[in-house]
Design an enzyme around this catalytic site. Structure first.
Site, PDB file in Angstrom:
ATOM      1  N   ASP A  65       1.471  -0.939  -0.124  1.00 43.97           N
ATOM      2  CA  ASP A  65      -0.274   0.217   0.150  1.00 43.97           C
ATOM      3  C   ASP A  65       0.726   1.429   0.124  1.00 43.97           C
ATOM      4  O   ASP A  65       2.303   0.919   0.038  1.00 43.97           O
ATOM      5  CB  ASP A  65      -0.734  -0.404   1.484  1.00 43.97           C
TER       6      ASP A  65
ATOM      7  N   ASP B 142      -0.564   5.172   0.772  1.00 40.61           N
ATOM      8  CA  ASP B 142      -0.771   5.977   1.984  1.00 40.61           C
ATOM      9  C   ASP B 142      -0.507   5.759   3.106  1.00 40.61           C
ATOM     10  O   ASP B 142      -1.860   4.692   3.445  1.00 40.61           O
ATOM     11  CB  ASP B 142      -1.564   6.293   1.389  1.00 40.61           C
TER      12      ASP B 142
HETATM   13  C1  XBP Z   1      -4.905   6.299   0.705  1.00 37.03           C
HETATM   14  C2  XBP Z   1      -6.083   6.652   0.398  1.00 37.03           C
HETATM   15  C3  XBP Z   1      -5.787   7.866  -0.831  1.00 37.03           C
HETATM   16  C4  XBP Z   1      -5.147   9.144   0.035  1.00 37.03           C
HETATM   17  C5  XBP Z   1      -5.748  10.709  -0.789  1.00 37.03           C
HETATM   18  O1  XBP Z   1      -4.468   5.239  -0.387  1.00 37.03           O
HETATM   19  O2  XBP Z   1      -7.262   6.688   0.641  1.00 37.03           O
HETATM   20  O3  XBP Z   1      -7.567   8.384  -1.154  1.00 37.03           O
HETATM   21  O4  XBP Z   1      -6.341   9.364   1.500  1.00 37.03           O
HETATM   22  O5  XBP Z   1      -4.688  10.258  -1.700  1.00 37.03           O
HETATM   23  P1  XBP Z   1      -3.599   4.592   0.016  1.00 37.03           P
HETATM   24  P2  XBP Z   1      -6.444  10.541  -3.870  1.00 37.03           P
HETATM   25  O6  XBP Z   1      -4.329   3.278  -0.500  1.00 37.03           O
HETATM   26  O7  XBP Z   1      -2.352   4.023  -0.357  1.00 37.03           O
HETATM   27  O8  XBP Z   1      -3.447   3.529   1.372  1.00 37.03           O
HETATM   28  O9  XBP Z   1      -5.818  12.122  -2.804  1.00 37.03           O
HETATM   29  O10 XBP Z   1      -5.398  10.775  -4.567  1.00 37.03           O
HETATM   30  O11 XBP Z   1      -6.812   9.702  -3.270  1.00 37.03           O
HETATM   31 MG    MG Z   2      -2.881   3.522   3.563  1.00 34.56          MG
END
Ligand code: XBP
Ligand code: MG
Length: 258
Positions: A8, A10
């Site tokens: 993953d 973020d």
């Molecule tokens: C976490 C998310 C992403 C980010 C924001 O992603 O929910 O939407 O918060 O990015 P991950 P965007 O699956 O990597 O933990 O604004 O591009 O959606």
């Molecule tokens: Mg994440």
């Protein structure tokens, strides 16, 4: 046999939510003359909603400055989200957010051992490219056998779609990979895809329980606590050898039950 690691982004590869997306969302509200400001506490609640645009629309529904007609609301959310991503890109492109401790080490261990690397993230592709381009080099994608971002899987986590599409792109079965996640929604998505998951808690989810995780740690340089079902396994710092060992044992109960 462990054939790939699926990361993953973020919260897992870097603490992008607190230091990137939240800052960029608030800057975007300012740039659009809106009196909105998301505190860390409020963002922590909003993070239950995966997808930046979906998260924004949820919050907008409670704001008096939001247009009442759906097309007006949608176009405002698109404009704000694009502004946010531009500002997020500037933060990460100047190296404002480093990869979490141990991420580069595990990436290198996997590459050295011929274990393929992949990404299954809800974030926009432009955001993945900005962060990983800055931290791993502009040619970062050549190190990953599959990269699934928000545009590739519109069903957001905890829906398993991004993981299922990643397995498809890797041409692997769920029992051939380990996922690395940071959030309850991310763990739920990987589990729903049948994938053994290591949770490296991120700042917003430090107090959460992670039932169903193969192991949980506060970071890849901290001891990971294995699930009780991994009989005899003891807390230890995660490296590829340990992931191989726990992944092999993780599949056994299913075989034993079968
Ligand atoms: C976490 C998310 C992403 C980010 C924001 O992603 O929910 O939407 O918060 O990015 P991950 P965007 O699956 O990597 O933990 O604004 O591009 O959606
Ligand atoms: Mg994440």
């Amino acid at each position: 046999m462990l054939a790939a690691l699926i990361f993953d982004i973020d919260g897992t590869m870097a603490e992008t939510e607190r230091d990137g997306h939240l800052v960029a969302f608030n800057d975007a509200f300012d740039a659009h003359g809106l009196p909105w400001h998301w505190s860390v506490e409020h963002y922590s609640e909003l993070l239950q909603i995966t997808g930046g645009r979906e998260r924004l629309l949820y919050d907008m529904a409670r704001r008096k400055e939001t247009p009442t007609d759906s097309s007006g609301r949608e176009s405002m959310a698109r404009a704000l989200h694009a502004e946010k991503n531009r500002r997020y890109g500037r933060i990460v492109e100047r190296g404002g957010i480093l990869l979490r401790p141990g991420v580069t080490r595990l990436l290198r261990e996997a590459q050295a051992a011929g274990v393929r690397l992949a990404i299954a993230s809800t974030t926009s592709r432009v955001n993945a490219d900005a962060l990983l381009g800055a931290q791993l080099g502009r040619d970062w994608q050549q190190h990953f056998a599959a990269v699934i971002c928000g545009e590739d899987a519109p069903q957001r986590k905890p829906d398993p779609q991004c993981y299922l599409r990643c397995l498809e792109a890797l041409d692997l079965d769920s029992d051939e990979v380990v996922a690395i996640e940071d959030s309850p929604n991310g763990l739920a998505a990987a589990n729903a895809a049948g994938i053994a998951t290591l949770v490296t808690r991120s700042v917003f989810f430090a107090s959460h329980a992670y039932p169903g995780a193969m192991a949980v740690c506060d970071g890849l340089e901290d001891p990971a606590v294995p699930a009780p079902s991994l009989a005899g396994a003891r807390p230890a710092r995660v490296d590829l050898a340990l992931l191989r060992e726990w992944h092999a044992a993780w599949g056994e109960p299913a075989q034993a039950a079968a």
